[in-house]
Design a protein around this motif. Structure first.
Motif, PDB file in Angstrom:
ATOM      1  N   VAL A 182       2.079 -15.334  14.462  1.00 28.52           N
ATOM      2  CA  VAL A 182       3.637 -16.024  13.150  1.00 28.52           C
ATOM      3  C   VAL A 182       2.192 -16.664  12.193  1.00 28.52           C
ATOM      4  O   VAL A 182       2.798 -16.824  11.168  1.00 28.52           O
ATOM      5  CB  VAL A 182       4.611 -17.418  14.312  1.00 28.52           C
ATOM      6  N   GLU A 183       1.418 -16.580  12.478  1.00 27.13           N
ATOM      7  CA  GLU A 183       0.246 -17.257  11.446  1.00 27.13           C
ATOM      8  C   GLU A 183       0.213 -16.239  10.704  1.00 27.13           C
ATOM      9  O   GLU A 183       0.150 -16.625   9.021  1.00 27.13           O
ATOM     10  CB  GLU A 183      -1.263 -17.446  12.401  1.00 27.13           C
ATOM     11  N   VAL A 184      -0.680 -14.382  11.291  1.00 26.65           N
ATOM     12  CA  VAL A 184      -0.376 -13.317  10.388  1.00 26.65           C
ATOM     13  C   VAL A 184       0.929 -13.439   9.276  1.00 26.65           C
ATOM     14  O   VAL A 184       1.075 -12.684   8.014  1.00 26.65           O
ATOM     15  CB  VAL A 184      -1.173 -12.513  10.677  1.00 26.65           C
ATOM     16  N   MET A 185       2.025 -13.772  10.004  1.00 28.37           N
ATOM     17  CA  MET A 185       3.475 -13.672   9.049  1.00 28.37           C
ATOM     18  C   MET A 185       2.678 -14.878   7.742  1.00 28.37           C
ATOM     19  O   MET A 185       2.893 -14.034   6.207  1.00 28.37           O
ATOM     20  CB  MET A 185       4.380 -14.353   9.652  1.00 28.37           C
ATOM     21  N   ARG A 186       2.177 -15.995   7.822  1.00 26.24           N
ATOM     22  CA  ARG A 186       2.244 -17.250   6.777  1.00 26.24           C
ATOM     23  C   ARG A 186       1.141 -16.915   6.044  1.00 26.24           C
ATOM     24  O   ARG A 186       1.156 -16.706   4.862  1.00 26.24           O
ATOM     25  CB  ARG A 186       2.167 -18.340   7.649  1.00 26.24           C
ATOM     26  N   LEU A 187       0.217 -15.912   6.424  1.00 23.69           N
ATOM     27  CA  LEU A 187      -0.683 -15.598   5.591  1.00 23.69           C
ATOM     28  C   LEU A 187      -0.556 -14.148   4.904  1.00 23.69           C
ATOM     29  O   LEU A 187      -0.880 -14.298   3.245  1.00 23.69           O
ATOM     30  CB  LEU A 187      -2.206 -15.200   6.425  1.00 23.69           C
ATOM     31  N   ASN A 188       0.720 -13.476   5.439  1.00 26.37           N
ATOM     32  CA  ASN A 188       1.355 -12.500   4.475  1.00 26.37           C
ATOM     33  C   ASN A 188       1.567 -12.394   3.251  1.00 26.37           C
ATOM     34  O   ASN A 188       2.116 -11.796   2.282  1.00 26.37           O
ATOM     35  CB  ASN A 188       2.240 -11.500   5.644  1.00 26.37           C
ATOM     36  N   ALA A 189       2.969 -13.410   3.598  1.00 26.34           N
ATOM     37  CA  ALA A 189       3.395 -14.381   2.371  1.00 26.34           C
ATOM     38  C   ALA A 189       2.885 -14.863   0.822  1.00 26.34           C
ATOM     39  O   ALA A 189       2.689 -14.615   0.061  1.00 26.34           O
ATOM     40  CB  ALA A 189       4.597 -14.642   3.049  1.00 26.34           C
ATOM     41  N   LEU A 190       1.548 -15.201   1.641  1.00 24.95           N
ATOM     42  CA  LEU A 190       0.896 -15.970   0.580  1.00 24.95           C
ATOM     43  C   LEU A 190       0.061 -15.246  -0.083  1.00 24.95           C
ATOM     44  O   LEU A 190      -0.650 -15.275  -1.608  1.00 24.95           O
ATOM     45  CB  LEU A 190      -0.243 -17.278   0.870  1.00 24.95           C
ATOM     46  N   ARG A 191      -0.401 -13.899   0.908  1.00 21.60           N
ATOM     47  CA  ARG A 191      -1.775 -13.224  -0.118  1.00 21.60           C
ATOM     48  C   ARG A 191      -0.093 -12.575  -0.959  1.00 21.60           C
ATOM     49  O   ARG A 191      -1.127 -12.442  -2.824  1.00 21.60           O
ATOM     50  CB  ARG A 191      -1.863 -12.442   0.892  1.00 21.60           C
ATOM     51  N   THR A 192       0.902 -12.216  -0.974  1.00 22.62           N
ATOM     52  CA  THR A 192       2.016 -11.664  -1.625  1.00 22.62           C
ATOM     53  C   THR A 192       2.539 -12.614  -3.057  1.00 22.62           C
ATOM     54  O   THR A 192       2.457 -12.351  -4.607  1.00 22.62           O
ATOM     55  CB  THR A 192       2.858 -11.478  -1.116  1.00 22.62           C
ATOM     56  N   PHE A 193       2.331 -14.433  -2.692  1.00 19.22           N
ATOM     57  CA  PHE A 193       2.291 -14.915  -3.558  1.00 19.22           C
ATOM     58  C   PHE A 193       1.282 -15.240  -4.483  1.00 19.22           C
ATOM     59  O   PHE A 193       1.241 -15.597  -5.956  1.00 19.22           O
ATOM     60  CB  PHE A 193       2.534 -16.249  -3.182  1.00 19.22           C
ATOM     61  N   SER A 194       0.078 -14.771  -4.270  1.00 21.15           N
ATOM     62  CA  SER A 194      -1.038 -14.579  -4.904  1.00 21.15           C
ATOM     63  C   SER A 194      -1.447 -13.853  -5.536  1.00 21.15           C
ATOM     64  O   SER A 194      -1.783 -14.336  -7.717  1.00 21.15           O
ATOM     65  CB  SER A 194      -2.294 -14.450  -4.142  1.00 21.15           C
ATOM     66  N   LYS A 195      -1.015 -12.817  -5.477  1.00 22.65           N
ATOM     67  CA  LYS A 195      -1.014 -11.372  -6.716  1.00 22.65           C
ATOM     68  C   LYS A 195       0.729 -11.755  -7.800  1.00 22.65           C
ATOM     69  O   LYS A 195      -0.283 -11.228  -8.546  1.00 22.65           O
ATOM     70  CB  LYS A 195      -0.653 -10.664  -5.833  1.00 22.65           C
ATOM     71  N   TYR A 196       1.717 -12.702  -7.332  1.00 26.03           N
ATOM     72  CA  TYR A 196       1.704 -13.161  -8.239  1.00 26.03           C
ATOM     73  C   TYR A 196       1.976 -14.204  -9.656  1.00 26.03           C
ATOM     74  O   TYR A 196       2.039 -13.831 -10.550  1.00 26.03           O
ATOM     75  CB  TYR A 196       3.414 -13.466  -7.571  1.00 26.03           C
ATOM     76  N   LEU A 197       1.034 -14.430  -8.697  1.00 29.46           N
ATOM     77  CA  LEU A 197       0.586 -15.605  -8.959  1.00 29.46           C
ATOM     78  C   LEU A 197      -0.331 -14.622 -10.549  1.00 29.46           C
ATOM     79  O   LEU A 197      -0.936 -15.442 -11.444  1.00 29.46           O
ATOM     80  CB  LEU A 197      -0.177 -16.965  -8.815  1.00 29.46           C
ATOM     81  N   ASN A 198      -1.179 -13.866  -9.929  1.00 27.42           N
ATOM     82  CA  ASN A 198      -2.433 -13.978 -11.101  1.00 27.42           C
ATOM     83  C   ASN A 198      -2.198 -11.973 -11.804  1.00 27.42           C
ATOM     84  O   ASN A 198      -2.395 -12.073 -12.189  1.00 27.42           O
ATOM     85  CB  ASN A 198      -3.302 -12.760 -10.035  1.00 27.42           C
ATOM     86  N   GLY A 199      -0.409 -12.851 -12.067  1.00 31.06           N
ATOM     87  CA  GLY A 199       0.778 -11.390 -13.127  1.00 31.06           C
ATOM     88  C   GLY A 199       1.269 -10.113 -12.163  1.00 31.06           C
ATOM     89  O   GLY A 199       1.515  -9.678 -13.518  1.00 31.06           O
ATOM     90  N   GLU A 200       0.834  -9.920 -11.589  1.00 25.81           N
ATOM     91  CA  GLU A 200       1.916  -8.648 -10.855  1.00 25.81           C
ATOM     92  C   GLU A 200       2.923  -8.728 -10.915  1.00 25.81           C
ATOM     93  O   GLU A 200       3.106  -9.889 -10.830  1.00 25.81           O
ATOM     94  CB  GLU A 200       0.503  -8.278  -9.516  1.00 25.81           C
ATOM     95  N   ASP A 201       3.570  -7.522 -10.694  1.00 27.46           N
ATOM     96  CA  ASP A 201       4.691  -7.622 -11.292  1.00 27.46           C
ATOM     97  C   ASP A 201       5.645  -7.608  -8.881  1.00 27.46           C
ATOM     98  O   ASP A 201       4.707  -7.340  -8.744  1.00 27.46           O
ATOM     99  CB  ASP A 201       5.906  -6.164 -11.312  1.00 27.46           C
ATOM    100  N   ARG A 202       6.318  -7.604  -9.063  1.00 26.23           N
ATOM    101  CA  ARG A 202       7.262  -8.075  -7.429  1.00 26.23           C
ATOM    102  C   ARG A 202       7.654  -6.568  -8.046  1.00 26.23           C
ATOM    103  O   ARG A 202       7.533  -5.909  -8.470  1.00 26.23           O
ATOM    104  CB  ARG A 202       8.361  -8.547  -7.406  1.00 26.23           C
ATOM    105  N   GLY A 203       7.141  -5.845  -6.220  1.00 26.37           N
ATOM    106  CA  GLY A 203       6.885  -4.416  -5.982  1.00 26.37           C
ATOM    107  C   GLY A 203       6.621  -3.989  -4.766  1.00 26.37           C
ATOM    108  O   GLY A 203       7.522  -4.798  -3.547  1.00 26.37           O
ATOM    109  N   PRO A 204       6.683  -2.913  -4.253  1.00 21.90           N
ATOM    110  CA  PRO A 204       6.292  -2.026  -2.708  1.00 21.90           C
ATOM    111  C   PRO A 204       5.579  -3.259  -1.726  1.00 21.90           C
ATOM    112  O   PRO A 204       5.879  -3.340  -0.638  1.00 21.90           O
ATOM    113  CB  PRO A 204       6.144  -0.818  -3.395  1.00 21.90           C
ATOM    114  N   ASP A 205       5.279  -3.942  -1.919  1.00 20.73           N
ATOM    115  CA  ASP A 205       4.114  -5.040  -0.889  1.00 20.73           C
ATOM    116  C   ASP A 205       5.136  -5.597  -0.152  1.00 20.73           C
ATOM    117  O   ASP A 205       4.813  -6.580   0.610  1.00 20.73           O
ATOM    118  CB  ASP A 205       2.630  -5.620  -2.008  1.00 20.73           C
ATOM    119  N   ALA A 206       6.310  -5.780  -0.690  1.00 20.21           N
ATOM    120  CA  ALA A 206       7.202  -6.786  -0.148  1.00 20.21           C
ATOM    121  C   ALA A 206       7.718  -6.192   0.805  1.00 20.21           C
ATOM    122  O   ALA A 206       8.089  -6.884   2.163  1.00 20.21           O
ATOM    123  CB  ALA A 206       8.904  -7.396  -1.524  1.00 20.21           C
ATOM    124  N   SER A 207       7.067  -4.591   1.274  1.00 21.29           N
ATOM    125  CA  SER A 207       7.285  -3.915   2.178  1.00 21.29           C
ATOM    126  C   SER A 207       6.765  -4.419   3.161  1.00 21.29           C
ATOM    127  O   SER A 207       7.767  -4.496   5.059  1.00 21.29           O
ATOM    128  CB  SER A 207       7.397  -2.483   1.646  1.00 21.29           C
TER     129      SER A 207
END
Length: 395
Positions: free
Chosen positions: A297-322
């Motif tokens: 469950v904690e890794v679930m949170r960190l996975n989501a935050l990692r992807t948020f960080s990518k978006y904040l750095n200007g990356e578009d939504r992509g396959p990492d959502a998978s």
């Protein structure tokens, strides 16, 4: 990743928490709960969504010109966490808010935005999703529902399945085949369909949990105005990929993580108060399984935050959502399977029986979890996306 929040972001969190305290019924989550009847629960959730809108908390990351608050991505994440932390009712118009609205915002015409976005954000119109079909679930590009152009209309014929909340919906966005001779990814279009149109019939599907959230939806010579196409004719696959990126995104993952953690904490607390000399919590094998769930469950949170960080750095939504979707669905299934193991002999006792653990909540969640690795794209499809689009593996 930066785990700190700015003063403005903390003020946003405090404001939302204060509003939720006043907005939720007194005793919520302790002595006051959602209605047990499925239809009553749906209307209860719809009323809650409208209350959110009245309080200025609906579609917060939408542009202000369409009724949103123009919230930042971080504020959107805070919103998801706090709603889950308060155990606020989940929405019935989640398809409208999370999928239809963002897709129309990105690809719709100005006329479509003006027509559809205000009633979505106000939850005056509920939406459902017309993607999967009986022979085109995981292989979405194989949809066979046809839409033939006749003058200023499309005539739609076919069947969709797993259309969540279709029985309450006013509109449906659907992926339909407009060119049967084109390669399967190239001949699709994205239509917005009025669910009151003649020729639409809905059949609820009773699930293993006993609920009827899913439905079969049939289209028999349904007329759809040509202006209700999003994007160009035969450009539906590109539009649909935008929709799926939002469906599997980190916002959903963060909120789910909080709710799963609450369930896990509830289970651990219940097991810790068990009476007798043979408590399951004292079993080393059970403790090991529960510890694994805590970690996942904690890794679930960190996975989501990692992807948020990518978006904040200007990356578009992509396959990492998978990655997010694949991980949380299996972690949650594991958690509820571990819960059943921990309940031991009482596991088969479902809700309604005075001997059921926590009113049968874990048994119900266990049954519901069986769909996690299927809906929003099966695990097999998520692995293919990760392998091909992120790791560069051959098809």
């Amino acid at each position: 990743m930066d785990f700190t929040y700015t003063p403005a972001e903390e003020a946003f969190r405090s404001s939302l928490r204060a509003w939720l305290v006043d907005a939720l019924p007194q005793g919520w989550g302790e002595s006051v709960f959602e209605p047990e009847d499925e239809d009553e629960r749906a209307m209860f959730r719809l009323d809650w969504e409208r209350k959110l809108h009245a309080g200025g908390w609906s579609g917060i990351n939408w542009p202000t010109e369409y009724g949103g608050r123009g919230a930042t991505l971080v504020e959107r994440a805070i919103f998801a966490e706090e709603m889950a932390r308060a155990r606020a009712p989940e929405g019935i118009n989640i398809i409208g808010h999370n999928l239809a609205g963002p897709t129309i915002l990105r690809h719709g015409t100005q006329a479509q935005k003006k027509r559809f976005l205000p009633p979505i954000i106000a939850s005056q119109e509920v939406w459902c999703q017309g993607f999967s079909e009986p022979n085109a679930g995981s292989d979405l590009a194989s949809v066979r529902t046809r839409a033939q152009r006749r003058g200023d209309k499309f005539i739609v014929n076919g069947q969709k399945i797993w259309t969540s909340f279709a029985q309450y919906s006013h509109w449906c966005f659907a992926l339909v085949r407009t060119d049967p001779d084109a390669p399967k990814h190239k001949g699709l279009s994205f239509l917005l369909i009025d669910m009151k149109s003649p020729g639409i019939s809905i059949r609820p599907l009773r699930q293993i949990s006993g609920e009827c959230e899913f439905n079969e939806t049939f289209f028999d010579d349904v007329e759809v105005p040509a202006e209700n196409i999003v994007g160009d004719v035969n450009d539906g696959w590109r539009i649909a990929m935008t929709t799926l990126a939002y469906e599997r995104g980190p916002e959903d993952g963060l909120a789910r993580q909080v709710r799963f953690k609450q369930e896990l904490d509830k289970l651990l607390g219940m097991l810790d108060t068990q009476a007798g000399h043979h408590r399951s919590i004292d079993n080393a094998a059970i403790r090991q399984k529960l510890a694994r769930s805590i970690t996942e469950v904690e890794v679930m949170r960190l996975n989501a935050l990692r992807t948020f960080s990518k978006y904040l750095n200007g990356e578009d939504r992509g396959p990492d959502a998978s990655i997010i979707k694949l991980y949380w669905s299996h972690a949650a299934q594991n958690m509820y399977e571990n819960a059943m193991d921990a309940l031991g002999p009482t596991a088969p006792i479902a809700g309604g029986d005075p001997l059921s653990a926590a009113g049968g909540r874990f048994q119900l969640s266990y049954l519901q979890s069986k769909a996690f690795t299927i809906y929003s794209g099966s695990s097999e499809i998520q692995r293919n996306i990760i392998g091909e689009r992120m790791l560069g593996l051959p098809r």
